[in-house]
Design an enzyme around this catalytic site. Structure first.
Site, PDB file in Angstrom:
ATOM      1  N   PHE A  27      -2.726  -3.742   9.577  1.00  0.00           N
ATOM      2  CA  PHE A  27      -3.208  -2.510  10.207  1.00  0.00           C
ATOM      3  C   PHE A  27      -4.478  -2.085   9.489  1.00  0.00           C
ATOM      4  O   PHE A  27      -4.466  -1.821   8.293  1.00  0.00           O
ATOM      5  CB  PHE A  27      -2.172  -1.380  10.136  1.00  0.00           C
ATOM      6  CG  PHE A  27      -2.575  -0.191  10.965  1.00  0.00           C
ATOM      7  CD1 PHE A  27      -2.107  -0.030  12.265  1.00  0.00           C
ATOM      8  CD2 PHE A  27      -3.479   0.745  10.473  1.00  0.00           C
ATOM      9  CE1 PHE A  27      -2.509   1.050  13.049  1.00  0.00           C
ATOM     10  CE2 PHE A  27      -3.889   1.823  11.249  1.00  0.00           C
ATOM     11  CZ  PHE A  27      -3.396   1.972  12.543  1.00  0.00           C
ATOM     12  N   ASP A  40      -8.866  -3.927   1.852  1.00  0.00           N
ATOM     13  CA  ASP A  40      -8.650  -2.657   2.533  1.00  0.00           C
ATOM     14  C   ASP A  40      -7.628  -1.826   1.752  1.00  0.00           C
ATOM     15  O   ASP A  40      -6.422  -2.001   1.886  1.00  0.00           O
ATOM     16  CB  ASP A  40      -8.171  -2.906   3.970  1.00  0.00           C
ATOM     17  CG  ASP A  40      -7.932  -1.593   4.723  1.00  0.00           C
ATOM     18  OD1 ASP A  40      -7.978  -0.524   4.094  1.00  0.00           O
ATOM     19  OD2 ASP A  40      -7.686  -1.652   5.945  1.00  0.00           O
ATOM     20  N   LYS A  52      -8.270   7.930   3.164  1.00  0.00           N
ATOM     21  CA  LYS A  52      -7.036   8.724   3.043  1.00  0.00           C
ATOM     22  C   LYS A  52      -7.075   9.751   1.900  1.00  0.00           C
ATOM     23  O   LYS A  52      -7.456  10.875   2.125  1.00  0.00           O
ATOM     24  CB  LYS A  52      -5.831   7.808   2.915  1.00  0.00           C
ATOM     25  CG  LYS A  52      -5.518   7.061   4.231  1.00  0.00           C
ATOM     26  CD  LYS A  52      -4.046   6.748   4.344  1.00  0.00           C
ATOM     27  CE  LYS A  52      -3.717   5.715   5.390  1.00  0.00           C
ATOM     28  NZ  LYS A  52      -3.424   6.277   6.701  1.00  0.00           N
TER      29      LYS A  52
HETATM   30  N1  PMP Z   1      -6.635   0.620   6.851  1.00  0.00           N
HETATM   31  C1  PMP Z   1      -5.393   0.841   6.418  1.00  0.00           C
HETATM   32  C2  PMP Z   1      -4.789  -0.072   5.410  1.00  0.00           C
HETATM   33  C3  PMP Z   1      -4.674   1.938   6.891  1.00  0.00           C
HETATM   34  O1  PMP Z   1      -3.420   2.153   6.445  1.00  0.00           O
HETATM   35  C4  PMP Z   1      -5.267   2.803   7.830  1.00  0.00           C
HETATM   36  C5  PMP Z   1      -4.545   4.015   8.372  1.00  0.00           C
HETATM   37  N2  PMP Z   1      -3.197   4.005   8.347  1.00  0.00           N
HETATM   38  C6  PMP Z   1      -6.568   2.518   8.260  1.00  0.00           C
HETATM   39  C7  PMP Z   1      -7.228   1.429   7.744  1.00  0.00           C
HETATM   40  C8  PMP Z   1      -7.249   3.383   9.275  1.00  0.00           C
HETATM   41  O2  PMP Z   1      -7.551   4.605   8.737  1.00  0.00           O
HETATM   42  P1  PMP Z   1      -7.859   5.847   9.677  1.00  0.00           P
HETATM   43  O3  PMP Z   1      -6.592   6.225  10.348  1.00  0.00           O
HETATM   44  O4  PMP Z   1      -8.394   6.903   8.746  1.00  0.00           O
HETATM   45  O5  PMP Z   1      -8.896   5.412  10.651  1.00  0.00           O
END
Ligand code: PMP
Length: 468
Positions: free
Chosen positions: A156, A241, A271
């Site tokens: 994700f 990521d 986050k």
């Molecule tokens: N990368 C990871 C590992 C995530 O957990 C998330 C969100 N859960 C995102 C990217 C996307 O972030 P956002 O919801 O702020 O767009």
């Protein structure tokens, strides 16, 4: 002519409309989500928040082990960040002048670089995690001149088109194709599969979560370090990521540091970076990559965003880092994670439905599995026959309803309850969860019994809805 009405009084507005949340959302925002929340009994109206706690409109106190999907690592409304932001607003400082180089983003970039395990030279600020992933994809293609982006099964990385093209879960993609071309999915934790793709010589980058958020899947020891080395060998970028696992959540500033001496080319953060007050993210990369993208004066803003480097977000970021350091939150994440993880692990022999607990600091997945005894197996089979994502609700619903603890399922079609607690939780909070969870487990192991009645009602509803 000036309107003579008094300015908006937000406190009065909140009071006047308290409790209207679901009615408003059903009408104007997302009725399907309202239906889901109502079905599982999550249709509460929260009106106050402090640290790891929330209070609803009736005054009931909750322990929040979801932290807004990992945003509230410092807990909610941290007084130190609030003070910084209040002082900042009172200073009437300019923001987003754009034709200038703002001071605070320079300072935040410097602070972030200090916390990296390797030499990462340049920082781009985003407004979300997915925008950080988009940035990394663009950088990788531009810096290497190659087309392919590799990603993992069950990954994700966000829901904008580039990031969604790297999503390893069909349920998020259904209805939105076609996606970005040249994205190749490989199994997580599989170096052979990675090298097989890298050998083709057309890979720009490999994007990977150091702990997969969906399912809470941990990397095997050495996987991330060796994957980075393989990428280097084949001229592809290794993109880490850390949107969810980073900023101290796993007991280290970056989760990838658990793999020892690691050397990512790009790190994506978001986050927890602003303590939950302002949407913000950061992409750190090596200088040669940055030089390729921003290769001349005419390309100096070739990748940018209007709200990038907003000073309110930058001030919040500096304050959040300061809180993480001064309160020792990274250490607390490690200690409390081990505390809860070990205690849940010790429950496994006593409860047939408990299969495994996986954790790294305060990122934890508690997995259920098929039990041995025939009656309990009947419950397992019945629920899975109705819906493959339903089972963990047998724990999540009473955790909220009876014990006032907020948790979530770790994705679609997994039997995993996920915990992403604020890093400020204490021993008392851990006890609150452990006692409650054990009570929920005890109820689950009585079949037939009231714990199952609600769930099978929901299951029937899901099945009926599907049939429509
Ligand atoms: N990368 C990871 C590992 C995530 O957990 C998330 C969100 N859960 C995102 C990217 C996307 O972030 P956002 O919801 O702020 O767009």
């Amino acid at each position: 002519m000036t309107d003579i009405r008094p300015p908006l009084d937000i406190a009065a507005l909140l009071k006047q409309h308290a409790g209207r949340n679901y009615e408003l959302h059903a009408a104007h925002v997302n009725p399907a989500n309202v239906k889901t929340l109502r079905t599982i009994g999550f249709d509460r109206c929260y009106v106050r928040a402090e640290g790891p706690y929330l209070w609803d409109v009736e005054g009931t106190k909750y322990l929040d082990l979801l932290s807004g999907y990992g945003v509230f690592s410092l807990g909610r409304n941290h007084p130190d960040v609030r003070k910084v932001l209040a002082d900042f607003l009172n200073a009437e400082y300019p923001s987003l002048v754009k034709m200038e180089a703002p001071l605070l983003s320079g300072l935040l970039a410097e602070e972030l670089k200090k916390r990296m395990p390797n030499q990462l030279d340049m920082v781009f600020f985003t407004n979300s995690g997915t925008e950080g992933v988009e940035t990394a994809i663009k950088y990788a293609k531009c810096a290497t001149g190659k087309p392919v982006i590799l990603h993992c099964q069950k990954a994700f990385h966000g829901l904008t088109y580039g990031a969604l093209s790297l999503n390893g879960d069909e349920s998020f993609r259904e209805g939105f194709g076609p996606f970005m071309p040249d994205c190749v999915k490989i199994p997580f934790n599989d170096l052979e599969a990675l090298e097989k793709e890298l050998r083709k010589g057309n890979v720009a980058g490999f994007v990977v979560e150091p702990v997969q958020g969906k399912g809470v899947n941990l990397p095997s020891p050495g996987y991330l370090r060796d994957a980075a080395a393989l990428c280097r060998k084949h001229g592809a970028l290794f993109i880490d990521d850390e949107v969810q696992a980073g900023m101290g959540r796993t007991g280290k500033f970056l989760a990838i540091e658990h793999d020892g001496d690691v050397d990512p080319d790009i790190v994506v953060l978001s986050k927890a970076l602003s303590g939950g007050f302002v949407p913000v993210g950061a992409v750190l990369c090596k200088k040669w990559i940055h030089d390729k993208v921003f290769s001349s004066m005419s390309r100096s803003v070739v990748h940018s965003a209007t709200f990038s480097q907003g000073n309110f977000a930058m001030a919040a970021g500096l304050a959040a880092l300061d809180v993480i350091d001064r309160y020792g939150l990274i250490k607390n994440a490690e200690v409390m994670g081990n505390r809860i993880g070990e205690a849940v692990k010790a429950m496994i022999p006593r409860y047939e439905f408990l299969k495994e607990v996986r954790w790294r600091g305060l990122m934890m997945g508690i997995e259920f599995g098929s039990p041995k005894s025939l009656t309990l197996k009947a419950a397992w089979t019945m629920i899975h026959g109705m819906d493959k994502s339903l089972f963990p609700q047998v724990a999540i619903m009473p955790l909220l309803d009876k014990h006032h603890i907020i948790t979530q399922v770790a994705g679609h079609q997994v039997d995993v309850v996920k915990l992403l607690p604020p890093l400020v939780i204490t021993e008392d909070d851990a006890q609150w969860f452990l006692k409650s969870f054990e009570d929920v487990l005890a109820q689950m192991h009585k079949f037939p019994g009231p714990a199952w009645d609600v769930l099978s009602d929901i299951g029937r509803m899901v099945v009926t809805n599907r049939a429509r």
